[in-house]
Write an enzyme that holds these catalytic residues in place. Sequence first.
Site, short mmCIF file in Angstrom:
data_model
loop_
_atom_site.label_atom_id
_atom_site.label_comp_id
_atom_site.label_asym_id
_atom_site.label_seq_id
_atom_site.Cartn_x
_atom_site.Cartn_y
_atom_site.Cartn_z
N GLY A 5 -13.21 -3.79 0.75
CA GLY A 5 -14.72 -3.14 0.93
C GLY A 5 -15.20 -2.06 0.26
CE LYS B 12 -20.86 -15.01 7.92
NZ LYS B 12 -21.12 -14.17 9.13
N GLY C 247 -9.25 -9.41 -0.16
CA GLY C 247 -7.65 -9.93 0.27
C GLY C 247 -7.13 -11.25 -0.20
NE ARG D 110 -4.18 -1.81 2.14
CZ ARG D 110 -5.20 -2.11 2.67
NH1 ARG D 110 -5.27 -1.41 3.76
NH2 ARG D 110 -6.29 -2.95 2.44
#
Length: 400
Positions: free
Chosen positions: A380, A207, A357, A36
């Site tokens: 996200g 999920k 990720g 990053r």
Amino acid sequence: MAKLTVSDLDVKDKKVLMRVDFNVPVKDGVIGDDNRIVAALPTIKYIIEHDGKAILFSHLGRVKTEDDKKALTMRPVAQRLSDLLGKPVTFVPATRGKQLEDAIADMKDGDVLLFENTRFEDLDGKKESGNNAELGQYWASLGDEFVNDAFGTAHREHASNVGIATAMKAANKPVAAGFLMEKEIKFLGNAVDNPKHPFVAILGGAKVSDKIGVIDHLLDKADKVIIGGGMTYTFYAAKGLKIGNSLVEKDKIDLAKQILAKAGDKIVLPTDNVVAEKFDNDVPSKVVEGDIPNGYMALDIGPKSIKAFEDVLIDAKTVVWNGPMGVFEMSNYAKGTLEVGKFLGTLSDATTIVGGGDSTAAVKQLGVGDKLTHISTGGGASLEYLEGKTLPGIAAISDK
């Protein structure tokens, strides 16, 4: 793109505030993965090579107690940034006050300063993550221009992105995207809003509830949506297949039925799975087709599914991949994820975009990152972008 970018600014002699995403893993003062930091270098170098003063800030982890401060200081990040830039980086161990203001006043053109973790402000009433207007205004007062290059936090409305941007605009100061943010908007935005067809989305993860919005949004855009990972078995249950002890969200089975009905033949599910009796890398496993036997749980997609997914991908012109195909962290159940990543690296005629990720880790493990069009830096944020949501951090950037 319709947003102002750093290359539209005149940064010479200017104090340029720059929100970066330096939320990197740090243990005992040692940085584990500096990707990053490296990703922000082009924008930082542009500012200092054009004689601007680069005033950088980022969050690091979650700061909930005074004790968290020691482990979550930005000091080691400043050192790594200095090494990568090959020049000194002034570190200021404060988020506001005279020490910070004096250090900024002492900067010369081409200097770089990094101040302390913005989330230290969360100890006093969540001022950073609550987008406290006074804090945003204070930070905005420290600079002449604001560049947001932190796509990883673009889905959050914080003082260090939206708060500063709001205050800068009120003072008629420019708010621009950095090169990394520009790239994310360009590739993710085009993939969703203006893809070349066939457009294939690959969605994995545990999920259905995490990806419902994305699946629903992409069904209107994509030609095929490949589904893998733990959420597969909620769809299996919706189709009436036996799932053994596999992961399932019972309260989402009806929703999965609705999605399958809407999708027609657009959704591609695994047809075979690697199963075991325990969630354990060291117990024997086997490949089964169709129903998962009682006493077994599915932990990865099988070889026929890998081949079927590759057959769908072979003609694709746009591919977006987010989420693993199995329990990627266990070596015996990483094959599905790795094979998908490897195959994406062979699609030379397609725009290939990876986010999340485990998908990103797989691509790096395989060494195919340079063969893909874009690896997103925001898990996200990229998911919410794929869901068609407006990201507050991007919305706050000035239009051209």
